[in-house]
Design a protein around this motif. Structure first.
Motif, PDB file in Angstrom:
ATOM      1  N   TRP A  32     -46.616 -48.717  61.949  1.00 57.74           N
ATOM      2  CA  TRP A  32     -46.977 -47.316  62.147  1.00 57.74           C
ATOM      3  C   TRP A  32     -47.696 -46.759  60.911  1.00 57.74           C
ATOM      4  CZ3 TRP A  32     -48.108 -43.953  65.547  1.00 57.74           C
ATOM      5  CH2 TRP A  32     -48.155 -42.598  65.229  1.00 57.74           C
ATOM      6  N   LEU A  33     -47.241 -47.153  59.723  1.00 61.85           N
ATOM      7  CA  LEU A  33     -47.878 -46.717  58.482  1.00 61.85           C
ATOM      8  C   LEU A  33     -49.343 -47.162  58.440  1.00 61.85           C
ATOM      9  CD1 LEU A  33     -47.587 -45.582  55.485  1.00 61.85           C
ATOM     10  CD2 LEU A  33     -47.221 -47.966  54.867  1.00 61.85           C
ATOM     11  N   VAL A  34     -49.596 -48.420  58.750  1.00 60.09           N
ATOM     12  CA  VAL A  34     -50.964 -48.941  58.733  1.00 60.09           C
ATOM     13  C   VAL A  34     -51.804 -48.258  59.803  1.00 60.09           C
ATOM     14  CG1 VAL A  34     -52.358 -51.015  59.135  1.00 60.09           C
ATOM     15  CG2 VAL A  34     -50.291 -51.147  57.726  1.00 60.09           C
ATOM     16  N   PHE A  35     -51.259 -48.105  60.997  1.00 62.50           N
ATOM     17  CA  PHE A  35     -51.980 -47.432  62.081  1.00 62.50           C
ATOM     18  C   PHE A  35     -52.297 -45.990  61.694  1.00 62.50           C
ATOM     19  CE2 PHE A  35     -52.000 -44.905  66.015  1.00 62.50           C
ATOM     20  CZ  PHE A  35     -53.034 -45.541  66.698  1.00 62.50           C
ATOM     21  N   GLY A  36     -51.301 -45.288  61.156  1.00 66.92           N
ATOM     22  CA  GLY A  36     -51.517 -43.899  60.763  1.00 66.92           C
ATOM     23  C   GLY A  36     -52.541 -43.760  59.662  1.00 66.92           C
ATOM     24  N   ARG A  37     -52.490 -44.644  58.693  1.00 67.49           N
ATOM     25  CA  ARG A  37     -53.401 -44.541  57.552  1.00 67.49           C
ATOM     26  C   ARG A  37     -54.831 -44.878  57.924  1.00 67.49           C
ATOM     27  NH1 ARG A  37     -51.324 -47.460  52.522  1.00 67.49           N
ATOM     28  NH2 ARG A  37     -50.097 -45.564  52.441  1.00 67.49           N
ATOM     29  N   TYR A  38     -55.043 -45.952  58.689  1.00 67.43           N
ATOM     30  CA  TYR A  38     -56.399 -46.432  58.916  1.00 67.43           C
ATOM     31  C   TYR A  38     -56.995 -46.012  60.246  1.00 67.43           C
ATOM     32  CZ  TYR A  38     -55.560 -49.162  54.761  1.00 67.43           C
ATOM     33  OH  TYR A  38     -55.266 -49.535  53.483  1.00 67.43           O
ATOM     34  N   VAL A  39     -56.190 -45.672  61.219  1.00 68.21           N
ATOM     35  CA  VAL A  39     -56.721 -45.251  62.513  1.00 68.21           C
ATOM     36  C   VAL A  39     -56.684 -43.735  62.652  1.00 68.21           C
ATOM     37  CG1 VAL A  39     -56.435 -45.418  65.014  1.00 68.21           C
ATOM     38  CG2 VAL A  39     -56.109 -47.445  63.594  1.00 68.21           C
ATOM     39  N   LEU A  40     -55.537 -43.131  62.372  1.00 63.89           N
ATOM     40  CA  LEU A  40     -55.382 -41.682  62.524  1.00 63.89           C
ATOM     41  C   LEU A  40     -55.816 -40.909  61.277  1.00 63.89           C
ATOM     42  CD1 LEU A  40     -51.874 -41.609  64.238  1.00 63.89           C
ATOM     43  CD2 LEU A  40     -54.128 -41.593  65.332  1.00 63.89           C
ATOM     44  N   ASN A  41     -55.998 -41.640  60.161  1.00 64.26           N
ATOM     45  CA  ASN A  41     -56.330 -41.030  58.879  1.00 64.26           C
ATOM     46  C   ASN A  41     -55.295 -39.980  58.464  1.00 64.26           C
ATOM     47  OD1 ASN A  41     -57.894 -40.997  56.599  1.00 64.26           O
ATOM     48  ND2 ASN A  41     -59.278 -39.404  57.355  1.00 64.26           N
ATOM     49  N   ALA A  42     -54.042 -40.248  58.796  1.00 65.59           N
ATOM     50  CA  ALA A  42     -52.920 -39.379  58.425  1.00 65.59           C
ATOM     51  C   ALA A  42     -51.733 -40.281  58.103  1.00 65.59           C
ATOM     52  CB  ALA A  42     -52.584 -38.432  59.563  1.00 65.59           C
ATOM     53  N   THR A  43     -51.499 -40.478  56.829  1.00 66.35           N
ATOM     54  CA  THR A  43     -50.444 -41.389  56.395  1.00 66.35           C
ATOM     55  C   THR A  43     -49.074 -40.768  56.617  1.00 66.35           C
ATOM     56  OG1 THR A  43     -51.914 -42.282  54.726  1.00 66.35           O
ATOM     57  CG2 THR A  43     -49.568 -42.682  54.430  1.00 66.35           C
ATOM     58  N   PRO A  44     -48.184 -41.448  57.367  1.00 59.53           N
ATOM     59  CA  PRO A  44     -46.807 -40.949  57.501  1.00 59.53           C
ATOM     60  C   PRO A  44     -46.044 -41.181  56.201  1.00 59.53           C
ATOM     61  CG  PRO A  44     -47.104 -42.980  58.757  1.00 59.53           C
ATOM     62  CD  PRO A  44     -48.430 -42.633  58.164  1.00 59.53           C
ATOM     63  N   THR A  45     -45.734 -40.117  55.502  1.00 55.50           N
ATOM     64  CA  THR A  45     -45.142 -40.215  54.168  1.00 55.50           C
ATOM     65  C   THR A  45     -43.672 -40.620  54.182  1.00 55.50           C
ATOM     66  OG1 THR A  45     -44.725 -37.849  54.230  1.00 55.50           O
ATOM     67  CG2 THR A  45     -46.763 -38.574  53.163  1.00 55.50           C
ATOM     68  N   TRP A  46     -42.994 -40.469  55.293  1.00 55.69           N
ATOM     69  CA  TRP A  46     -41.567 -40.774  55.373  1.00 55.69           C
ATOM     70  C   TRP A  46     -41.290 -42.277  55.401  1.00 55.69           C
ATOM     71  CZ3 TRP A  46     -40.431 -43.669  59.592  1.00 55.69           C
ATOM     72  CH2 TRP A  46     -41.339 -43.621  60.644  1.00 55.69           C
ATOM     73  N   VAL A  47     -42.313 -43.089  55.690  1.00 58.92           N
ATOM     74  CA  VAL A  47     -42.110 -44.532  55.871  1.00 58.92           C
ATOM     75  C   VAL A  47     -41.571 -45.183  54.598  1.00 58.92           C
ATOM     76  CG1 VAL A  47     -43.292 -46.720  56.300  1.00 58.92           C
ATOM     77  CG2 VAL A  47     -43.779 -44.743  57.736  1.00 58.92           C
ATOM     78  N   GLU A  48     -42.087 -44.818  53.441  1.00 53.91           N
ATOM     79  CA  GLU A  48     -41.639 -45.443  52.201  1.00 53.91           C
ATOM     80  C   GLU A  48     -40.161 -45.187  51.954  1.00 53.91           C
ATOM     81  OE1 GLU A  48     -42.421 -45.241  47.423  1.00 53.91           O
ATOM     82  OE2 GLU A  48     -43.932 -44.411  48.760  1.00 53.91           O
ATOM     83  N   GLN A  49     -39.710 -43.971  52.181  1.00 48.79           N
ATOM     84  CA  GLN A  49     -38.294 -43.644  51.956  1.00 48.79           C
ATOM     85  C   GLN A  49     -37.397 -44.377  52.951  1.00 48.79           C
ATOM     86  OE1 GLN A  49     -37.353 -42.020  49.312  1.00 48.79           O
ATOM     87  NE2 GLN A  49     -39.470 -41.670  48.734  1.00 48.79           N
ATOM     88  N   ALA A  50     -37.810 -44.425  54.204  1.00 48.69           N
ATOM     89  CA  ALA A  50     -37.027 -45.151  55.216  1.00 48.69           C
ATOM     90  C   ALA A  50     -37.024 -46.651  54.916  1.00 48.69           C
ATOM     91  CB  ALA A  50     -37.597 -44.887  56.607  1.00 48.69           C
ATOM     92  N   ALA A  51     -38.146 -47.173  54.441  1.00 48.85           N
ATOM     93  CA  ALA A  51     -38.243 -48.596  54.124  1.00 48.85           C
ATOM     94  C   ALA A  51     -37.282 -48.976  52.998  1.00 48.85           C
ATOM     95  CB  ALA A  51     -39.675 -48.957  53.737  1.00 48.85           C
ATOM     96  N   LEU A  52     -37.125 -48.103  52.005  1.00 49.22           N
ATOM     97  CA  LEU A  52     -36.185 -48.385  50.922  1.00 49.22           C
ATOM     98  C   LEU A  52     -34.760 -48.521  51.436  1.00 49.22           C
ATOM     99  CD1 LEU A  52     -37.553 -46.067  48.105  1.00 49.22           C
ATOM    100  CD2 LEU A  52     -37.562 -48.557  48.139  1.00 49.22           C
ATOM    101  N   LEU A  53     -34.380 -47.666  52.354  1.00 51.78           N
ATOM    102  CA  LEU A  53     -33.038 -47.769  52.948  1.00 51.78           C
ATOM    103  C   LEU A  53     -32.876 -49.082  53.708  1.00 51.78           C
ATOM    104  CD1 LEU A  53     -32.476 -44.174  54.360  1.00 51.78           C
ATOM    105  CD2 LEU A  53     -31.278 -45.247  52.460  1.00 51.78           C
ATOM    106  N   LEU A  54     -33.885 -49.447  54.469  1.00 52.34           N
ATOM    107  CA  LEU A  54     -33.812 -50.671  55.263  1.00 52.34           C
ATOM    108  C   LEU A  54     -33.783 -51.917  54.378  1.00 52.34           C
ATOM    109  CD1 LEU A  54     -36.268 -49.614  58.082  1.00 52.34           C
ATOM    110  CD2 LEU A  54     -33.797 -49.930  58.307  1.00 52.34           C
TER     111      LEU A  54
END
Length: 165
Positions: A32-54
């Motif tokens: 979703w992060l890659v899709f949001g950044r390169y397709v939607l041009n809107a980076t989901p900022t919550w992904v990094e924080q959720a990834a740290l927990l995972l």
């Protein structure tokens, strides 16, 4: 197999499922992060924080499963070169060290979790203590699984390959 062994196997299986699910979720949210950044041009900022927990969950709970299955990182070359009585002593020392390390993770992880619980993780608004909770749980499980290995060894029911042959 004793009821305690069955319970420990069930706990390890639940941990395996949790870490596997965490890995799948991690993969999906990074997609979703890659899709949001390169397709939607809107980076989901919550992904990094959720990834740290995972990642914390995968690392510490997965490590506990490794201890249960005797697949943790240990130097078994030396144990293979020595006679069985010395090998057994090495195994006991390894299990004691793992139990001690797990106990320290449990105690200090619990202190860290309690200390950080009152603040929130930015962007996902979950308690900051969730980041160290896998450390605490993983430490407790490492302690439990190591003590189980030592108990089986004392009862002469240890089935690990490199203990007593």
């Amino acid at each position: 197999m004793t009821p305690v062994d069955k319970l420990l196997d069930a706990i390890a299986t639940a941990c395996r499922v949790l870490t596997g699910l965490s890995l799948v979720i991690l993969t999906v949210i990074f997609g979703w992060l890659v899709f949001g950044r390169y397709v939607l041009n809107a980076t989901p900022t919550w992904v990094e924080q959720a990834a740290l927990l995972l990642v914390m969950t995968i690392a510490f709970i997965g490590a506990a499963v490794g201890v249960h299955e005797n697949a943790h990182l240990s130097v078994s070359v030396f144990r293979g070169l020595v006679p069985a009585p010395v090998r057994t002593a090495f195994v006991i020392v390894t299990d004691l060290a793992m139990a001690g390390f797990g106990g320290l993770m449990l105690v200090y992880g619990a202190k860290l979790t309690a200390f950080k619980w009152g603040s929130m993780i930015p962007l996902i608004q979950l308690p900051e203590g969730l980041r160290s909770l896998p450390l605490t749980i993983g430490g407790g499980l490492i302690l439990l699984f190591s003590l189980a290995h030592l108990t089986r060894l004392a009862l002469r029911r240890d089935l690990r390959r490199d203990t007593i042959e």
